[in-house]
Motif scaffolding. Structure first.
Motif, PDB file in Angstrom:
ATOM      1  N   ALA A   9     104.123  -7.624  27.546  1.00  0.00           N
ATOM      2  CA  ALA A   9     105.112  -8.058  28.532  1.00  0.00           C
ATOM      3  C   ALA A   9     106.457  -8.408  27.922  1.00  0.00           C
ATOM      4  N   ALA A  10     106.485  -8.793  26.646  1.00  0.00           N
ATOM      5  CA  ALA A  10     107.741  -9.204  26.015  1.00  0.00           C
ATOM      6  C   ALA A  10     108.471  -8.039  25.354  1.00  0.00           C
ATOM      7  N   GLY A  11     107.957  -6.834  25.526  1.00  0.00           N
ATOM      8  CA  GLY A  11     108.556  -5.674  24.887  1.00  0.00           C
ATOM      9  C   GLY A  11     109.690  -5.062  25.686  1.00  0.00           C
ATOM     10  N   TYR A  12     110.108  -3.895  25.256  1.00  0.00           N
ATOM     11  CA  TYR A  12     111.285  -3.218  25.817  1.00  0.00           C
ATOM     12  C   TYR A  12     111.089  -2.900  27.298  1.00  0.00           C
ATOM     13  N   VAL A  13     110.014  -2.215  27.640  1.00  0.00           N
ATOM     14  CA  VAL A  13     109.720  -1.919  29.041  1.00  0.00           C
ATOM     15  C   VAL A  13     109.079  -3.128  29.722  1.00  0.00           C
ATOM     16  N   GLY A  14     108.259  -3.865  28.993  1.00  0.00           N
ATOM     17  CA  GLY A  14     107.542  -4.989  29.569  1.00  0.00           C
ATOM     18  C   GLY A  14     108.445  -6.026  30.210  1.00  0.00           C
ATOM     19  N   GLY A  15     109.553  -6.355  29.544  1.00  0.00           N
ATOM     20  CA  GLY A  15     110.460  -7.347  30.100  1.00  0.00           C
ATOM     21  C   GLY A  15     111.080  -6.898  31.404  1.00  0.00           C
ATOM     22  N   ALA A  16     111.473  -5.622  31.463  1.00  0.00           N
ATOM     23  CA  ALA A  16     112.062  -5.081  32.689  1.00  0.00           C
ATOM     24  C   ALA A  16     111.021  -5.010  33.802  1.00  0.00           C
ATOM     25  N   LEU A  17     109.810  -4.565  33.472  1.00  0.00           N
ATOM     26  CA  LEU A  17     108.757  -4.440  34.475  1.00  0.00           C
ATOM     27  C   LEU A  17     108.344  -5.801  35.024  1.00  0.00           C
ATOM     28  N   THR A  18     108.168  -6.775  34.145  1.00  0.00           N
ATOM     29  CA  THR A  18     107.736  -8.099  34.583  1.00  0.00           C
ATOM     30  C   THR A  18     108.708  -8.695  35.593  1.00  0.00           C
ATOM     31  N   ARG A  19     109.992  -8.563  35.343  1.00  0.00           N
ATOM     32  CA  ARG A  19     110.997  -9.069  36.282  1.00  0.00           C
ATOM     33  C   ARG A  19     110.904  -8.371  37.633  1.00  0.00           C
ATOM     34  N   ARG A  20     110.703  -7.077  37.608  1.00  0.00           N
ATOM     35  CA  ARG A  20     110.607  -6.335  38.863  1.00  0.00           C
ATOM     36  C   ARG A  20     109.375  -6.768  39.661  1.00  0.00           C
ATOM     37  N   TYR A 212     114.267  12.247  28.983  1.00  0.00           N
ATOM     38  CA  TYR A 212     114.691  10.853  28.839  1.00  0.00           C
ATOM     39  C   TYR A 212     114.648  10.142  30.182  1.00  0.00           C
ATOM     40  N   VAL A 213     114.357   8.826  30.144  1.00  0.00           N
ATOM     41  CA  VAL A 213     114.315   8.018  31.356  1.00  0.00           C
ATOM     42  C   VAL A 213     114.832   6.623  31.039  1.00  0.00           C
ATOM     43  N   HIS A 214     115.641   6.085  31.939  1.00  0.00           N
ATOM     44  CA  HIS A 214     116.177   4.737  31.747  1.00  0.00           C
ATOM     45  C   HIS A 214     115.046   3.711  31.855  1.00  0.00           C
ATOM     46  N   VAL A 215     115.153   2.628  31.090  1.00  0.00           N
ATOM     47  CA  VAL A 215     114.109   1.612  31.063  1.00  0.00           C
ATOM     48  C   VAL A 215     113.841   1.040  32.455  1.00  0.00           C
ATOM     49  N   GLU A 216     114.876   0.887  33.263  1.00  0.00           N
ATOM     50  CA  GLU A 216     114.666   0.370  34.616  1.00  0.00           C
ATOM     51  C   GLU A 216     113.930   1.387  35.487  1.00  0.00           C
ATOM     52  N   ASP A 217     114.209   2.666  35.304  1.00  0.00           N
ATOM     53  CA  ASP A 217     113.497   3.693  36.062  1.00  0.00           C
ATOM     54  C   ASP A 217     112.054   3.827  35.583  1.00  0.00           C
ATOM     55  N   ALA A 218     111.815   3.626  34.281  1.00  0.00           N
ATOM     56  CA  ALA A 218     110.439   3.621  33.778  1.00  0.00           C
ATOM     57  C   ALA A 218     109.650   2.488  34.430  1.00  0.00           C
ATOM     58  N   ALA A 219     110.260   1.310  34.494  1.00  0.00           N
ATOM     59  CA  ALA A 219     109.602   0.168  35.130  1.00  0.00           C
ATOM     60  C   ALA A 219     109.380   0.430  36.616  1.00  0.00           C
ATOM     61  N   ARG A 220     110.345   1.048  37.278  1.00  0.00           N
ATOM     62  CA  ARG A 220     110.213   1.375  38.697  1.00  0.00           C
ATOM     63  C   ARG A 220     109.064   2.349  38.928  1.00  0.00           C
ATOM     64  N   GLY A 221     108.872   3.267  37.994  1.00  0.00           N
ATOM     65  CA  GLY A 221     107.778   4.216  38.127  1.00  0.00           C
ATOM     66  C   GLY A 221     106.429   3.520  38.138  1.00  0.00           C
ATOM     67  N   VAL A 222     106.245   2.560  37.230  1.00  0.00           N
ATOM     68  CA  VAL A 222     104.987   1.801  37.194  1.00  0.00           C
ATOM     69  C   VAL A 222     104.837   0.968  38.464  1.00  0.00           C
ATOM     70  N   GLN A 223     105.929   0.355  38.877  1.00  0.00           N
ATOM     71  CA  GLN A 223     105.931  -0.452  40.098  1.00  0.00           C
ATOM     72  C   GLN A 223     105.485   0.383  41.302  1.00  0.00           C
ATOM     73  N   LEU A 224     105.958   1.608  41.380  1.00  0.00           N
ATOM     74  CA  LEU A 224     105.605   2.486  42.491  1.00  0.00           C
ATOM     75  C   LEU A 224     104.138   2.905  42.425  1.00  0.00           C
ATOM     76  N   VAL A 225     103.651   3.196  41.233  1.00  0.00           N
ATOM     77  CA  VAL A 225     102.237   3.546  41.049  1.00  0.00           C
ATOM     78  C   VAL A 225     101.346   2.398  41.526  1.00  0.00           C
ATOM     79  N   LEU A 226     101.717   1.173  41.157  1.00  0.00           N
ATOM     80  CA  LEU A 226     100.935   0.009  41.571  1.00  0.00           C
ATOM     81  C   LEU A 226     100.948  -0.172  43.085  1.00  0.00           C
ATOM     82  N   ALA A 227     102.051   0.210  43.706  1.00  0.00           N
ATOM     83  CA  ALA A 227     102.194   0.022  45.151  1.00  0.00           C
ATOM     84  C   ALA A 227     101.427   1.066  45.958  1.00  0.00           C
ATOM     85  N   LYS A 228     101.026   2.179  45.319  1.00  0.00           N
ATOM     86  CA  LYS A 228     100.364   3.257  46.050  1.00  0.00           C
ATOM     87  C   LYS A 228      99.064   3.685  45.367  1.00  0.00           C
TER      88      LYS A 228
END
Length: 321
Positions: A9-20, A212-228
């Motif tokens: 969670a404290a990593g590069y993608v983890g921090g962005a994902l946790t906030r989202r 390539y994918v922006h870190v916020e879009d990577a986090a959004r991708g996981v967020q969307l997977v979790l939602a569906k």
């Protein structure tokens, strides 16, 4: 209330994902990170103590510590790993211990505790070397050419072939962009900061393709997977955009537009033969996923932050894996 356990969670993608995830209604997050690297808890430091967020400093290899956390979780996002080819090469035994062995134990424990959705973050590096005259899809051959990719492929196979844990695999394109825990050992970030500060880029393998994918879009991708989960369980998704495949030579040209005095030193090297262009149509078609960033805008973002003094020591160890 849905509780999501995020490892790394404290990593590069983890921090962005946790906030989202915390911004979602009726969602709590248990963040787990060993914080053994120089960046420590940087990815989540500002949100420790935020309502709905529990942060645990723990090694995912410590199953006795992780099991009680799984009892409280409905879903798991597994980011924790030694990430990247150079880091994995540095200590192969530890890489296997964390990326494969500990992940296997986490999968087994998730089954025991009835986790409803296990999201495994993998990488498009699994494609290794492919025909760049076409876009490789999730059904394409996996040709890992590094220990990092081999470890991800091994876990993917375990998850998908077993089938008794509801799981989704997210293969990230190479991530870039400004994040709470910043990295400058990723191509777009590294090129941009070096171009700005040094005025010259030493470029290896300028002809090889990568997505390539922006870190916020990577986090959004996981967020969307979790939602569906009704759609995503049992599926593999490349996370990115089909228009965001670039060579390093193309990146140099993009930076040259922004920094006209930029020079390049072209170096021929065969150490990293990975070259692949990736299709991201499946996640768009099945989940309605769209990216909100592109590489040029990501470069502008890094330049803007750097000029405001956000990264006074970009070569410091905390900015690297």
């Amino acid at each position: 209330m849905r509780t999501i356990l995020v490892t790394g969670a404290a990593g590069y993608v983890g921090g962005a994902l946790t906030r989202r995830l915390l911004d979602q209604p009726e969602t709590s997050v248990i963040g787990v990170d060993f914080c053994a690297m120089d960046h420590g808890a940087e990815g989540v430091r500002e949100i420790i103590g935020r309502p709905g967020f529990t942060f645990v400093r723990e090694d995912i290899r410590n199953t006795d510590a992780i099991e009680p956390l799984l009892e409280r979780a409905d879903a798991v996002v597994h980011l924790a790993a030694i990430v990247g080819d150079p880091a994995c090469r540095r200590d192969p035994d530890e890489t296997v211990s964390i990326n494969i062995d500990a992940t296997g134990r986490l999968i087994d424990a998730s089954k025991r505790h009835g986790i409803e959705h296990f999201v495994f973050v993998s990488t498009c590096s699994n494609y290794g070397v492919s025909d760049t005259s076409t876009l490789v899809t999730e059904d394409g051959d996996l040709n890992p050419v590094s220990l990092y990719a081999e470890s991800k492929v091994a876990v993917e196979k375990r998850l998908l072939e077993n089938g008794d844990l509801p799981a989704t695999v997210c293969r990230f394109a190479t991530v870039y962009g400004v994040a709470p825990r910043m990295r400058f050992d990723l191509t777009v970030n590294q090129f941009t900061i070096e171009a700005l500060r040094d005025g010259v880029l030493e470029i290896y393998g300028e002809q090889f393709w990568r997505p390539y994918v922006h870190v916020e879009d990577a986090a959004r991708g996981v967020q969307l997977v979790l939602a569906k989960p009704d759609v995503a369980v049992g599926r593999v998704y490349n996370v990115g955009d089909s228009e965001e495949n670039y060579t390093k030579g193309m990146m140099y040209e993009l930076l040259k537009e922004r920094l006209p005095d930029l020079e390049a030193k072209w170096v021929s090297i065969d150490e990293d033969p990975r070259s692949y262009k990736v299709s991201f149509q499946r996640i768009a078609d099945e989940l309605g996923y769209e990216t909100t960033w592109d590489v040029p805008r990501g470069m502008d973002q890094i330049i803007e932050y750097a000029r405001l003094g956000a990264f006074p020591e970009p070569k410091a160890p905390r900015f690297r894996n």
